[in-house]
Design an enzyme around this catalytic site. Structure first.
Site, short mmCIF file in Angstrom:
data_model
loop_
_atom_site.label_atom_id
_atom_site.label_comp_id
_atom_site.label_asym_id
_atom_site.label_seq_id
_atom_site.Cartn_x
_atom_site.Cartn_y
_atom_site.Cartn_z
N GLU A 102 0.84 -1.19 0.00
CA GLU A 102 0.00 0.00 0.00
C GLU A 102 0.88 1.25 0.00
O GLU A 102 1.90 1.30 0.69
CB GLU A 102 -0.88 -0.04 1.27
CG GLU A 102 -1.95 1.02 1.33
CD GLU A 102 -2.83 0.89 2.58
OE1 GLU A 102 -3.29 -0.24 2.91
OE2 GLU A 102 -3.04 1.92 3.23
N ASP A 104 0.35 5.32 0.53
CA ASP A 104 -0.71 6.21 1.02
C ASP A 104 -0.40 7.69 1.01
O ASP A 104 0.70 8.11 1.41
CB ASP A 104 -0.96 5.94 2.52
CG ASP A 104 -1.53 4.60 2.81
OD1 ASP A 104 -2.22 4.05 1.96
OD2 ASP A 104 -1.27 4.09 3.92
N GLU A 106 -2.76 10.64 3.01
CA GLU A 106 -3.99 10.89 3.76
C GLU A 106 -3.97 12.34 4.23
O GLU A 106 -2.96 12.80 4.78
CB GLU A 106 -4.09 9.97 4.98
CG GLU A 106 -4.51 8.56 4.62
CD GLU A 106 -4.80 7.74 5.86
OE1 GLU A 106 -5.93 7.26 6.02
OE2 GLU A 106 -3.88 7.59 6.69
N THR A 120 1.69 10.29 5.19
CA THR A 120 2.02 9.30 4.15
C THR A 120 2.48 8.02 4.84
O THR A 120 2.96 8.05 5.98
CB THR A 120 3.15 9.78 3.21
OG1 THR A 120 4.37 9.93 3.97
CG2 THR A 120 2.81 11.10 2.54
N ASN A 121 2.29 6.91 4.14
CA ASN A 121 2.74 5.64 4.71
C ASN A 121 3.00 4.67 3.57
O ASN A 121 2.61 4.92 2.41
CB ASN A 121 1.68 5.08 5.66
CG ASN A 121 2.23 4.04 6.64
OD1 ASN A 121 3.42 3.70 6.61
ND2 ASN A 121 1.37 3.52 7.50
N TRP A 196 -9.17 9.89 16.38
CA TRP A 196 -7.71 10.02 16.41
C TRP A 196 -7.16 11.11 15.53
O TRP A 196 -6.08 11.64 15.79
CB TRP A 196 -7.01 8.71 16.07
CG TRP A 196 -7.25 8.21 14.67
CD1 TRP A 196 -8.25 7.38 14.27
CD2 TRP A 196 -6.50 8.51 13.49
NE1 TRP A 196 -8.17 7.16 12.91
CE2 TRP A 196 -7.11 7.83 12.41
CE3 TRP A 196 -5.35 9.28 13.24
CZ2 TRP A 196 -6.62 7.90 11.10
CZ3 TRP A 196 -4.87 9.35 11.93
CH2 TRP A 196 -5.50 8.66 10.88
N GLY A 200 -5.09 14.12 18.27
CA GLY A 200 -5.23 12.90 19.06
C GLY A 200 -6.66 12.65 19.54
O GLY A 200 -6.87 11.98 20.54
N ARG A 271 9.96 4.58 19.32
CA ARG A 271 8.91 3.70 18.83
C ARG A 271 9.47 2.36 18.32
O ARG A 271 8.74 1.38 18.19
CB ARG A 271 8.20 4.41 17.69
CG ARG A 271 6.95 3.75 17.24
CD ARG A 271 6.25 4.64 16.23
NE ARG A 271 5.50 3.84 15.30
CZ ARG A 271 5.28 4.18 14.04
NH1 ARG A 271 5.78 5.30 13.57
NH2 ARG A 271 4.57 3.41 13.26
#
Ligand SMILES: *[C@@H]1O[C@H](CO)[C@@H](O)[C@H](O)[C@H]1NC(C)=O
Length: 284
Positions: A102, A104, A106, A120-121, A196, A200, A271
């Protein structure tokens, strides 16, 4: 020459002229399917404009009719104006299944006067977690701007008004899976993510402003179609199939990454306590 034959001569020229002028935009009619939203997605103006809308009961979405294995997709989008907090306009390529790929874009809305986030991803063989977020150098609510995804065997490039903002090179030689064997479609949707999307989830969607709408035009798809699982690229291969970033584009990319990027998964070591993803160590 009588009048009629003059007219019949003129007609083909008019047609050719019209085709030349509109060659870079494909009609939405027949090339995309509105797949959900119960009438909230509309193709207008003879196929030149598409509108998605969202209200309290549903959003809407469309997808490209054809699947493709590599392509360059351009779309002009004008996202939900005004107080768009909680709304998400998603525009992406995706294959299907649990190990899907995928790519992305968004657009995360915001309250009036506050900026959108461009998110983006990338998922490769089912694994995502490759977010980069940007503040655009313009307000995407006020005008149409062109958002492009270039996907070829050597790299994936995200463009905004032809400026590259992100690149994901093929690093299979370094053990990074690269999307290259699962056909994708273009998808776009307008939906609500008030839990979200905006600060947040602290800022909720103002439903008194509904319906919210995002608009699309200037669709162009240069694609390799799929036959028997293999990529069939047109004989008149566009330069996009071999395109990489030349030094000038690389400089533009670096500028955007320095000045407009607000989140980078490659800098978020908290993370990824076990180590950043392998592509993060490659200097572009
Ligand atoms: C909305 O605007 C605020 C204030 O500028 C910003 O901190 C926040 O990240 C924005 N939210 C989104 C979803 O872009």
């Amino acid at each position: 020459m009588n009048r009629e034959s003059a007219a019949s001569l003129l007609l083909p020229f008019t047609l050719i002229y019209a085709l030349a002028v509109f060659a870079s935009a494909t009609s939405f009619i027949g090339n995309v399917d509105i797949t959900w939203g119960d009438g909230r997605g509309l193709i207008l103006e003879n196929g030149n404009l598409l509108q998605l809308s969202l209200d309290h009961s549903s959003g809407s979405g469309f997808q490209s009719h054809q699947e493709f294995l590599f392509g360059r997709i351009d779309m002009q989008i004008k996202v939900v104006p005004g107080n768009s907090a909680g709304t998400v306009t998603a525009y992406y390529l995706s294959s299907q299944g649990t190990t899907h790929d995928e790519i992305d874009f968004e657009f995360l809305g915001n309250v009036s006067g506050e900026p959108y986030t461009l998110h983006t991803n990338l998922y490769s063989q089912g694994k995502g977690n490759r977010e980069q977020q940007f503040r655009l150098w313009f307000d995407p609510r006020t005008d149409f701007h062109t958002y492009s995804i270039l996907w070829n065997p050597s790299n994936i490039i995200w463009y905004v008004d032809n400026t590259p903002i992100r690149v994901f090179p093929n690093l299979e030689s370094k053990g990074v899976p690269y999307p290259k064997s699962q056909p994708m479609r273009l998808y776009s949707s307008l939906w609500d993510a008030e839990d979200w999307a905006t600060q947040g989830g602290r800022v909720k969607t103002d439903w008194s402003q509904a319906p919210f709408t995002s608009k699309y035009r200037g669709y162009n798809a240069d694609i390799c179609t799929v036959s028997g699982g293999r990529s069939m690229c047109p004989a008149t291969n566009g330069p996009w199939l071999k395109q990489t970033l030349d030094p000038a584009s690389l400089q533009k990319l670096r500028n955007v990454q320095q000045n407009n990027m607000i989140y980078d998964y490659c800098k978020d070591s908290r993370r990824f306590p076990g180590g950043l993803l392998p592509e993060c160590s490659v200097q572009l």
